[in-house]
Motif scaffolding. Structure first.
Motif, PDB file in Angstrom:
ATOM      1  N   GLY A 140       0.867  -1.168   0.000  1.00 45.03           N
ATOM      2  CA  GLY A 140       0.000   0.000   0.000  1.00 45.03           C
ATOM      3  C   GLY A 140       0.905   1.218   0.000  1.00 45.03           C
ATOM      4  N   TYR A 141       0.409   2.343  -0.463  1.00 46.50           N
ATOM      5  CA  TYR A 141       1.254   3.518  -0.690  1.00 46.50           C
ATOM      6  C   TYR A 141       1.968   4.012   0.581  1.00 46.50           C
ATOM      7  N   GLU A 142       1.203   4.412   1.592  1.00 42.39           N
ATOM      8  CA  GLU A 142       1.800   4.994   2.798  1.00 42.39           C
ATOM      9  C   GLU A 142       2.650   3.980   3.561  1.00 42.39           C
ATOM     10  N   LYS A 143       2.115   2.760   3.689  1.00 44.55           N
ATOM     11  CA  LYS A 143       2.835   1.733   4.455  1.00 44.55           C
ATOM     12  C   LYS A 143       4.152   1.357   3.794  1.00 44.55           C
ATOM     13  N   ASN A 168      11.620   3.357   4.802  1.00 43.19           N
ATOM     14  CA  ASN A 168      12.385   4.126   5.785  1.00 43.19           C
ATOM     15  C   ASN A 168      12.908   3.232   6.897  1.00 43.19           C
ATOM     16  N   THR A 169      12.085   2.274   7.326  1.00 45.43           N
ATOM     17  CA  THR A 169      12.494   1.343   8.376  1.00 45.43           C
ATOM     18  C   THR A 169      13.669   0.487   7.908  1.00 45.43           C
ATOM     19  N   ALA A 188      -0.366  -2.116  -7.013  1.00 40.18           N
ATOM     20  CA  ALA A 188      -0.327  -0.892  -7.843  1.00 40.18           C
ATOM     21  C   ALA A 188       0.003   0.325  -6.978  1.00 40.18           C
ATOM     22  N   ASP A 189      -0.607   0.403  -5.786  1.00 42.91           N
ATOM     23  CA  ASP A 189      -0.313   1.508  -4.863  1.00 42.91           C
ATOM     24  C   ASP A 189       1.101   1.384  -4.302  1.00 42.91           C
ATOM     25  N   THR A 190       1.525   0.159  -4.051  1.00 46.31           N
ATOM     26  CA  THR A 190       2.894  -0.079  -3.583  1.00 46.31           C
ATOM     27  C   THR A 190       3.880   0.422  -4.639  1.00 46.31           C
TER      28      THR A 190
END
Length: 277
Positions: free
Chosen positions: A87-90, A96-97, A121-123
């Motif tokens: 997913g986009y935000e995750k 970053n992690t 697709a969002d990823t």
């Protein structure tokens, strides 16, 4: 070009050069073992290390690289976003992690680990953004079948540069390789030695005897002559060295065809179309 003098790097669609041989660290769950393996690989001349967030060893990979004393720019480091983080935000958070764990400012290659329907697709949008920001040198996917790639390419602004898939003589993936070639997507093999499942094969042992090489070297050379990037996993220094010693011999067309004939569409890992994400 003489096949013996195969170049040690492949040029991705965006011009980035990626080593053809890397060290995989899947299921290396002991810190000392991983540090020793990465150190042996770098001493042997490996410049590519492949990890993933789900492996739980990104921190140790970063530590091993720092201990090597090698300039970060001389290495090619790959990691992957896990299914639960898609997913986009995750994905942005997961990236970053991963960087934080490895103590790095950028990655050379970041992959979507599996094609999670409704999310990849969002990823991919997140990977495109990180790429545009210069935080990843190249982006790609892993375990994507032709229909997954087809679907992704309909919405992607940037094409995947790599598709990392299970590939070995018992699972030669010719259709997927052909499709990838048409779209300038390089193929990278995980489990190139079928996790040891090829070592007793009679045909491969015959070829090993003919060339004075190990079965592993015969199989890995077959990958290279098929223009497939490889990341054989080993924690033993002598195996790590052997797995990179692939440039002093070549397989004939007859040898290659013989190895091709071993295909059974047989997997040792999950089928991407029937994987419980």
């Amino acid at each position: 070009m003489n096949k013996r003098s195969l170049p040690s790097t492949v040029t991705l669609a965006n011009g980035v050069k990626m080593p053809k041989i890397g060290l995989g660290v899947f299921k290396v769950e002991n810190e000392e073992e991983l540090l020793t393996a990465v150190n042996a690989a770098i001493e042997t001349g490996y410049r590519s290390i492949d990890t993933a967030s789900i492996y739980g060893n990104e921190e140790w990979v970063g530590k091993a690289i720092r201990q090597s004393g090698l300039n970060r720019e001389k290495l090619f480091i790959t990691s992957k976003v896990w299914n639960a983080d898609q997913g986009y935000e995750k994905t942005l958070q997961a990236f970053n992690t991963s960087l934080e764990k490895m103590g790095m400012e950028y990655l050379d290659l970041y992959l979507i680990h599996w094609p999670v329907e409704g999310k990849y697709a969002d990823t991919w949008r997140a990977l495109e953004e990180l790429y545009k920001e210069g935080r990843i040198k190249a982006i790609g996917v892993s375990n994507f079948q032709v229909h997954h790639l087809d679907k992704l390419l309909k919405t992607a602004e940037i094409k995947p540069m790599i598709n990392q898939i299970e590939l070995h003589p018992k699972l030669s993936q010719k259709e997927l390789r052909c499709y990838a070639g048409q779209h300038d997507i390089k193929i990278e093999a995980w489990a190139p030695l079928m996790q040891g499942g090829l070592l007793e094969n009679e045909i491969l042992n015959g070829l090993a005897k003919k060339h004075g090489k190990s079965v592993a070297q015969i199989v890995l050379r077959w990958h290279l002559q098929n223009e497939i990037i490889i990341i054989p996993k080993s924690t033993k220094a002598y195996r790590i060295k052997e797995n990179a010693d692939l440039f002093g011999f070549e397989l004939s067309d007859e040898d290659m065809n013989l190895i091709d004939s071993l295909n059974e569409d047989l997997r040792v890992g999950p089928d991407p179309d029937h994987f419980d994400f």
